[in-house]
Design an enzyme around this catalytic site. Structure first.
Site, PDB file in Angstrom:
ATOM      1  N   SER A 151      58.864  -9.223 125.773  1.00  0.00           N
ATOM      2  CA  SER A 151      58.390 -11.356 125.261  1.00  0.00           C
ATOM      3  C   SER A 151      56.264 -11.085 124.771  1.00  0.00           C
ATOM      4  O   SER A 151      56.667  -9.898 124.303  1.00  0.00           O
ATOM      5  CB  SER A 151      58.251 -12.409 126.588  1.00  0.00           C
ATOM      6  OG  SER A 151      58.452 -13.341 126.477  1.00  0.00           O
ATOM      7  N   ARG A 221      57.193 -25.997 133.941  1.00  0.00           N
ATOM      8  CA  ARG A 221      58.082 -24.518 134.448  1.00  0.00           C
ATOM      9  C   ARG A 221      59.310 -24.896 134.332  1.00  0.00           C
ATOM     10  O   ARG A 221      60.426 -23.631 133.509  1.00  0.00           O
ATOM     11  CB  ARG A 221      57.579 -24.338 136.170  1.00  0.00           C
ATOM     12  CG  ARG A 221      58.521 -23.085 136.378  1.00  0.00           C
ATOM     13  CD  ARG A 221      58.254 -21.953 135.672  1.00  0.00           C
ATOM     14  NE  ARG A 221      58.930 -20.367 135.970  1.00  0.00           N
ATOM     15  CZ  ARG A 221      58.700 -19.698 135.740  1.00  0.00           C
ATOM     16  NH1 ARG A 221      58.074 -19.280 134.832  1.00  0.00           N
ATOM     17  NH2 ARG A 221      59.044 -18.338 136.616  1.00  0.00           N
ATOM     18  N   ASP A 318      69.253 -13.924 123.052  1.00  0.00           N
ATOM     19  CA  ASP A 318      67.971 -14.275 123.459  1.00  0.00           C
ATOM     20  C   ASP A 318      67.893 -15.213 122.275  1.00  0.00           C
ATOM     21  O   ASP A 318      67.398 -14.772 121.559  1.00  0.00           O
ATOM     22  CB  ASP A 318      67.223 -13.345 123.273  1.00  0.00           C
ATOM     23  CG  ASP A 318      65.265 -14.069 123.962  1.00  0.00           C
ATOM     24  OD1 ASP A 318      65.183 -14.874 123.735  1.00  0.00           O
ATOM     25  OD2 ASP A 318      64.603 -12.881 123.832  1.00  0.00           O
ATOM     26  N   HIS A 351      66.790 -14.885 127.557  1.00  0.00           N
ATOM     27  CA  HIS A 351      65.736 -14.024 126.720  1.00  0.00           C
ATOM     28  C   HIS A 351      65.107 -13.170 128.585  1.00  0.00           C
ATOM     29  O   HIS A 351      64.259 -12.327 128.708  1.00  0.00           O
ATOM     30  CB  HIS A 351      64.318 -15.030 127.019  1.00  0.00           C
ATOM     31  CG  HIS A 351      63.076 -14.500 126.528  1.00  0.00           C
ATOM     32  ND1 HIS A 351      62.731 -13.412 125.193  1.00  0.00           N
ATOM     33  CD2 HIS A 351      61.910 -14.921 126.762  1.00  0.00           C
ATOM     34  CE1 HIS A 351      61.580 -13.054 125.769  1.00  0.00           C
ATOM     35  NE2 HIS A 351      60.238 -13.910 126.972  1.00  0.00           N
ATOM     36  N   ASP A 352      65.191 -14.036 128.876  1.00  0.00           N
ATOM     37  CA  ASP A 352      65.699 -13.235 130.425  1.00  0.00           C
ATOM     38  C   ASP A 352      66.328 -11.558 130.962  1.00  0.00           C
ATOM     39  O   ASP A 352      65.355 -11.075 131.536  1.00  0.00           O
ATOM     40  CB  ASP A 352      66.107 -14.058 132.029  1.00  0.00           C
ATOM     41  CG  ASP A 352      65.040 -14.764 132.316  1.00  0.00           C
ATOM     42  OD1 ASP A 352      63.998 -15.084 132.412  1.00  0.00           O
ATOM     43  OD2 ASP A 352      64.941 -15.820 133.429  1.00  0.00           O
TER      44      ASP A 352
END
Lengths: 380, 380
Positions: A151, A221, A318, A351-352
């Site tokens: 990232s 968040r 992602d 993405h995680d």
């Protein structure tokens, strides 16, 4: 597989100003660093791991006496793990402006004697790489075997090849992009507005008021979290499942499990993350754009990194930093006839995924680091 | 093509309680309604247009003396337009709970004499359809030629076929879904949290405090706006273009054009939209799930609509309500051997495409409404 076990962070103080891209300087700062494994005799086995928004120098291992203190990439880094600390000397550095030990907005501004707050200088990916280079230098390392990051960390790994091409041999950039898209910037901007317009933000000088802009941090968040997960994984994990008791006809209470999950993530984050750091790090993301000074030509940007070797990894689901973005980088490298490997991992986690231990992903990482460990090092 | 010209809204008062899905009732309420075109002698040419979050009864035409007061679907509805008001009698109804004239949270709660605020009863798509049915009844219409809607309006159009199958012949549902995904709910929830945690929200009773939770509304609108546009159209329109003067190294000032655009959208919205309405409407979206009472079986849900005719339209770049979601509806209809047409329009504009006048899209709409206008009406 074993963990690196108990680790301790060290503080490195730098009295020499760090000149920043903005023209400002960072004065009298310190950086928090961890290392794992042993630097070999010819100092050729060092790997720098760069962190993204919500991480730090604490890449692997645990802190003695602290439950659940595993490093953020502990599944990747350790003895016998893909980035094998029996073979590599691994370095984690908390970037300046972050809130996990290195000099940041909550520290004292030597110019005023007050916390920096919103006056902490705006830092860029380039500035972080410069700061990391000083750490590497202080550790007595002339050339890194590799710089690795995912990232925003991947952006730093790429930046190393452009800024210090002689000081590394390999770049491993996972789930990253050559710059943010308008949509990426848009999500960052909404998160920042949520923080900045929280009355408890006080223009960034909330420390003096004894408050924290938790409302803004929570919303920031929650937005971020949505973009880390794939639509499909969110659907698989939560779907339309309701809280126990079923529909309550309420606009403010939790009705769906996904709401409970997001609120929990927001609450946790607002307890420990610094609001000014959030602004700084998302801005560094926005600004990163190595092609810009080459008229938007990414191929020309990477000319300087022509004799480096690269591994790029992306994940099919992602949508924050999609495979398309990694392929732009791969194309620019191939245009330069660079030695580049590229793996597009069919993983459902969005993405995680770069933080998870998907066996195909970790297989690729292991093979690549094994290759690095096995290759002969030609010392100049 | 001509506009329907000057239009006037009318207020319809209903003294009979509206029973709601939650078990509550809406007492002594009024609905704001506009109509365009002329109801024919056998009252068979009426089309009801249902609105989404940020729209109203004001579908077409302009208000005399008010600049820029075009109705929200003026490009579709008018003389000679795809939904031709020379042939159809078109009805727009502002849903209860909205903030454009119909009874909503800012109106007086007859039980307390104070504004409803957060005590306005939670309304659902089903409740709105019930309210619209009363309007249609009062207009003396036994059967609508069609019910049309996009996005949340499309859900209402679908709901009509399930709730009042005898009172319409066609359902035209554009850019919609059979329910929200976990990701859709997640975006709604973040927007709601931004509003609810704004100190000016006062638990939903901000009217009494003479304030408006503008900070929360701005953030909510910015989040929403990102999901209305496609990644590609945002990239094409804004990309990484910076404000005049170039990079300013600031975390709080506008650096990129996309930020300026989003802030402007947020500011505008916060000037006129009601915060409680935002909560109510997003919740109605969350709850809509006609398959639920059939054990999740959408095919069984649509059994009751077996002799209706449907047009479904989706847009390739709509990631809020993607074509996949429309295809789920089409499949459920085909399973029931329903007469359904489906068009997947290759348009770059994301979810917003349903409000634009893409010629292929409007061509499909025109052809379908022409078919409705031409077909013989069998009166029971």
């Amino acid at each position: 597989m074993a963990s690196v076990g108990y680790v301790k962070a060290q503080q490195m103080r730098f009295e020499q100003d760090l000149p920043l891209q903005s023209g400002a300087v960072l004065r009298d700062y310190s950086l928090t660093v961890e290392t794992y494994g042993t630097l070999n005799a010819d100092r050729s086995n060092a790997v720098l791991v760069c962190h993204a928004l919500n991480a730090s120098h604490h890449v692997a291992g645990v802190y003695e006496g602290q439950a659940r203190s595993e490093g953020w990439w502990d599944n990747l880094v350790g003895p016998g793990k893909p980035l094998d600390t029996d073979r590599f000397f691994v370095i984690g550095v908390n970037n300046p402006g972050s809130c996990f030990g290195s000099t940041g907005p909550m520290d004292t501004n030597p110019a005023t004697g007050q916390p920096y707050g919103a006056d902490f200088p705006v830092v860029t990916v380039e500035d972080w790489v410069d700061a990391q280079a000083r750490v590497v230098e202080r550790l007595g390392i002339t050339q890194l075997a590799a710089v690795l990051g995912g990232s925003l960390g991947g952006m730093q790994a790429l930046c190393w090849t452009l800024r210090y091409p002689d000081r590394l041999r390999h770049c491993v950039a996972v789930a990253t992009a050559p710059n943010l898209s308008a949509q990426n910037i848009a999500f960052n901007e909404v998160a920042r507005r949520a923080i900045v317009t929280d009355p408890d933000f006080h223009g960034g000088h909330f420390y003096a008021h004894g408050v924290v802009p938790k409302r803004g941090l929570r919303v920031a968040r929650m937005i971020g979290h949505i973009t880390y997960l794939s639509d499909d994984s969110m659907e698989a994990k939560f779907g339309r499942e309701m809280r126990e008791g079923g529909i309550g006809y309420s606009t403010q209470d939790i009705e769906f499990q996904i709401e409970s999950y997001l609120r929990h993530q927001g609450d946790k984050f607002s307890e420990y993350f610094d609001a000014n750091t959030y602004l700084l790090i998302t801005r560094a993301l926005d600004y990163f754009d190595p092609a810009k000074q080459h008229g938007g030509d990414l191929t020309r940007a990477f000319q300087v990194a022509r004799d480096k070797k690269f591994l790029l990894v992306s994940f099919t689901t992602d949508w924050r930093f999609s495979p398309t973005r990694s392929r732009e980088i791969v194309k620019a490298l191939v245009d330069n006839r660079v030695d580049v490997s590229y793996a597009e991992i069919d993983a459902p986690h969005g993405h995680d995924a770069f933080l998870l231990d998907d066996p195909r992903y970790h297989g690729v990482m292991r093979a690549y680091f094994d290759r690095i460990a096995d290759e002969p090092v030609v010392t100049a």
